[in-house]
Design a protein around this motif. Sequence first.
Motif, PDB file in Angstrom:
ATOM      1  N   UNK A 144       0.839  -1.200   0.000  1.00 39.23           N
ATOM      2  CA  UNK A 144       0.000   0.000   0.000  1.00 39.23           C
ATOM      3  C   UNK A 144       0.874   1.251   0.000  1.00 39.23           C
ATOM      4  N   UNK A 145       1.936   1.219   0.790  1.00 32.82           N
ATOM      5  CA  UNK A 145       2.853   2.367   0.826  1.00 32.82           C
ATOM      6  C   UNK A 145       3.485   2.632  -0.542  1.00 32.82           C
ATOM      7  N   UNK A 146       3.650   1.566  -1.327  1.00 37.14           N
ATOM      8  CA  UNK A 146       4.223   1.711  -2.666  1.00 37.14           C
ATOM      9  C   UNK A 146       3.153   1.918  -3.739  1.00 37.14           C
ATOM     10  N   UNK A 147       1.916   2.091  -3.326  1.00 36.74           N
ATOM     11  CA  UNK A 147       0.833   2.328  -4.280  1.00 36.74           C
ATOM     12  C   UNK A 147       0.480   1.093  -5.102  1.00 36.74           C
ATOM     13  N   UNK A 148       0.700  -0.087  -4.526  1.00 38.22           N
ATOM     14  CA  UNK A 148       0.429  -1.336  -5.247  1.00 38.22           C
ATOM     15  C   UNK A 148      -0.789  -2.031  -4.632  1.00 38.22           C
ATOM     16  N   UNK A 149      -1.710  -2.453  -5.496  1.00 38.46           N
ATOM     17  CA  UNK A 149      -2.936  -3.113  -5.042  1.00 38.46           C
ATOM     18  C   UNK A 149      -2.838  -4.625  -5.247  1.00 38.46           C
ATOM     19  N   UNK A 150      -3.713  -5.345  -4.585  1.00 33.26           N
ATOM     20  CA  UNK A 150      -3.755  -6.804  -4.727  1.00 33.26           C
ATOM     21  C   UNK A 150      -5.102  -7.178  -5.342  1.00 33.26           C
ATOM     22  N   UNK A 151      -5.071  -7.853  -6.469  1.00 28.17           N
ATOM     23  CA  UNK A 151      -6.319  -8.200  -7.162  1.00 28.17           C
ATOM     24  C   UNK A 151      -7.151  -9.170  -6.325  1.00 28.17           C
ATOM     25  N   UNK A 152      -8.466  -9.055  -6.467  1.00 18.71           N
ATOM     26  CA  UNK A 152      -9.380 -10.000  -5.812  1.00 18.71           C
ATOM     27  C   UNK A 152     -10.412 -10.432  -6.845  1.00 18.71           C
ATOM     28  N   UNK A 153     -11.052 -11.539  -6.611  1.00 18.35           N
ATOM     29  CA  UNK A 153     -12.054 -12.040  -7.549  1.00 18.35           C
ATOM     30  C   UNK A 153     -13.205 -11.043  -7.621  1.00 18.35           C
ATOM     31  N   UNK A 154     -13.584 -10.687  -8.825  1.00 22.39           N
ATOM     32  CA  UNK A 154     -14.684  -9.736  -9.002  1.00 22.39           C
ATOM     33  C   UNK A 154     -14.198  -8.306  -9.202  1.00 22.39           C
ATOM     34  N   UNK A 155     -12.891  -8.062  -9.024  1.00 25.74           N
ATOM     35  CA  UNK A 155     -12.341  -6.717  -9.219  1.00 25.74           C
ATOM     36  C   UNK A 155     -12.591  -6.306 -10.679  1.00 25.74           C
ATOM     37  N   UNK A 156     -13.043  -5.100 -10.891  1.00 25.85           N
ATOM     38  CA  UNK A 156     -13.446  -4.676 -12.235  1.00 25.85           C
ATOM     39  C   UNK A 156     -12.766  -3.347 -12.593  1.00 25.85           C
TER      40      UNK A 156
END
Length: 306
Positions: free
Chosen positions: A291-303
């Motif tokens: 999060x501090x590096x501005x990176x997200x983690x994909x999850x099922x249903x993410x659009x």
Amino acid sequence: MKIKVLGSSAGGGFPQWNCNCRNCDGVRRGTLKATRRTQSSIAVSANGEDWLLVNASPDLLAQIAANSELQPARRARDSGIAAVLVIDAQIDHVTGLLMLRERDTPLPLHATDAVWQDLTSGFPIAPILSHYCGVEHRRIALDGAPLSVDALPGVQIDALPLTSKAPPYSPHRNSPERGDNIGLVFTNRQTGKRVFYAPGLGEIEPHVLEAMRAADLLLVDGTLWTADEMIRLGLSKKTAADMGHLQQSGPGGMIEVLDSLDAKSARKVLIHINNTNPILVEDGPERRLLTEHGIEVAYDGMTFEL
Ligand code: MLT
Ligand code: MN
Ligand code: ZN
């Protein structure tokens, strides 16, 4: 252009049926702040009705059931999945093809020659399906020309050869061939927005870095946090590199690579996450670091809409 994450996990899913690592056990018992995930697949649409399935996971039927957009119900037998593209011949990306056998017309399948070879030899899904709906191979030539996919008008797809790994059953597991693994760039010709998708990214080669820099949305290899994660947990003898993946942490890792892109407002999202990866713990230190590096983690249903 719409992108739906159908499955954000690596092969095995999360939790994996036979795994009692901290993550799998914790999510099963409800003692860990983490969310279940199905195996690696996304769907892309230009009009919200016709979809290109990118990778056909073993969890495909559950993914279709969870995403009503994929069933527009226009006639007695119907599906929003107009065609499939596979980026490699790994089990987590091709097994779902068998689940589409009830189609009444041959399944259009976009794949490189190397992947098509695997699907007609080491894992002969295409000859098996010839006894059901049949498969129509649409060649991904890797000649620099963009692909055209009927189901995605107005979307340009560019395929990039990657240094990763053919599956263990591939005739070229130990003698890599161009096209064993590819990454994809989807460009919405109207908005000019670009998505870079590569769930298996063993090495950041110059042409890969160039594509990553130009992307507005990056969906990249989130398999392992450390190169020896599976070995340290006593679950495998393979390093990330042995499996054709790049770890996130440490020098040369994915966090460093993503930091180095001067990609202004690009969204950076990790996808194809192995069940052992500590980033799955939503209140853990590794997730905080991302999060501090501005990176997200994909999850099922993410659009995403671009
Ligand atoms: C991989 O990408 O290494 C896979 O997830 C392997 C598999 O499907 O078993
Ligand atoms: Mn995989
Ligand atoms: Zn596990």
